[in-house]
Design an enzyme around this catalytic site. Structure first.
Site, mmCIF file in Angstrom:
data_model
loop_
_atom_site.group_PDB
_atom_site.id
_atom_site.type_symbol
_atom_site.label_atom_id
_atom_site.label_comp_id
_atom_site.label_asym_id
_atom_site.label_seq_id
_atom_site.Cartn_x
_atom_site.Cartn_y
_atom_site.Cartn_z
ATOM 1 N N GLU A 8 0.848 -1.192 0.000
ATOM 2 C CA GLU A 8 0.000 0.000 0.000
ATOM 3 C C GLU A 8 0.885 1.244 0.000
ATOM 4 O O GLU A 8 1.892 1.309 0.681
ATOM 5 C CB GLU A 8 -0.909 -0.026 1.238
ATOM 6 C CG GLU A 8 -2.044 0.975 1.206
ATOM 7 C CD GLU A 8 -1.697 2.292 1.853
ATOM 8 O OE1 GLU A 8 -2.401 3.272 1.605
ATOM 9 O OE2 GLU A 8 -0.722 2.335 2.613
ATOM 10 N N GLU A 9 0.511 2.220 -0.814
ATOM 11 C CA GLU A 9 1.257 3.469 -1.018
ATOM 12 C C GLU A 9 2.487 3.300 -1.914
ATOM 13 O O GLU A 9 3.134 4.284 -2.249
ATOM 14 C CB GLU A 9 1.685 4.123 0.308
ATOM 15 C CG GLU A 9 0.538 4.775 1.052
ATOM 16 C CD GLU A 9 1.029 5.670 2.173
ATOM 17 O OE1 GLU A 9 2.250 5.809 2.360
ATOM 18 O OE2 GLU A 9 0.178 6.230 2.882
#
Length: 244
Positions: A99-100
């Site tokens: 994530e990210e």
């Protein structure tokens, strides 16, 4: 001296002290009562209960109810009925890697499950402390409720359902806006497979990516309630076609 030990996971950890006596509570592992206060449930557990086992009991709604009071038994029935709030759909939950960064975990999960709707639950920047600018993405504040994201990634009809659920149940919510990427798992979920109807629901957070991040418990509770209401609202006939 007496050392209290609970199934090697309790007050004395795994160590055996030198000298004295050990009071082992591993066999005191029963849940003895359940009560309901408003929308919350509380269990009374003996000191030898292992948290993992307790979670399994709660998830299965299965307890050894011998010796329970009538109030506890009634609360257990209420807990079972809570599962029947009206949610008629299958629900999958995933914690993801990347994530990210790459977003690969969210992409793989959405590709495997092939959901009709995907809801990313994340945190977002609170803009209510010095050095922040509400003009960047929205006037988001701690205590203002969960945050619904307007973005090219987010499905407008799902957002409208979230707002309708919030208004009906008087759950506070806030709005933020992003152009293009949101920096969350939603970015990858909505392009998984042939495309997935996606929305993003976030918790306001101060001092993100620092050791002193701050979130408000009421925002978490409201987010849980709002998501639950949405899940109970969705059904196979819900029209989420953005072009219809």
């Amino acid at each position: 001296p007496v050392t209290v030990q609970g199934a090697r996971t309790g007050l004395a950890a795994a160590a055996v002290p030198r000298g004295g006596h050990i009071m082992n509570m591993s066999r005191m592992d029963a849940v003895t009562a359940l009560r309901r206060e408003g929308e919350r449930f509380y269990v009374t557990a003996q000191p030898g209960v292992v948290l993992l086992n307790l979670r399994k009991m709660i998830a299965r709604r299965e307890f050894d109810t011998a010796g329970w009071s009538e109030a506890s038994l009634a609360a257990l029935e209420a807990l079972k009925k809570a599962k029947e709030m009206g949610c008629t759909i299958g629900v999958y939950a995933a914690t993801t890697v990347g994530e990210e960064t790459t977003g690969r975990g969210a992409y793989w999960a959405a590709s495997k499950v092939r959901p009709n709707v995907a809801i990313a639950v994340d945190v977002t920047y609170a803009q209510d402390y010095p050095g922040t600018d509400p003009g960047e993405s929205g006037d988001v504040k701690l205590g203002g409720g969960p945050v619904i994201c307007n973005s090219s990634v987010a499905n407008k009809k799902v957002n409208d359902l979230l707002k309708a659920c919030a208004k009906e149940k008087q759950i506070p919510y806030q709005i933020e806006s992003f152009l293009g990427r949101t920096g969350t798992d939603a970015d990858k979920m909505h392009i998984a497979g042939e495309g997935v109807v996606t929305a993003l629901l976030s918790l306001p957070l101060r001092y993100m990516h620092s050791p002193s991040e701050v979130c408000q418990l009421s925002d978490i509770e409201h987010a849980i309630n709002l998501l639950a209401e949405l899940l109970c609202t969705l059904n196979p006939d819900t029209d989420l076609d953005p072009f219809a």
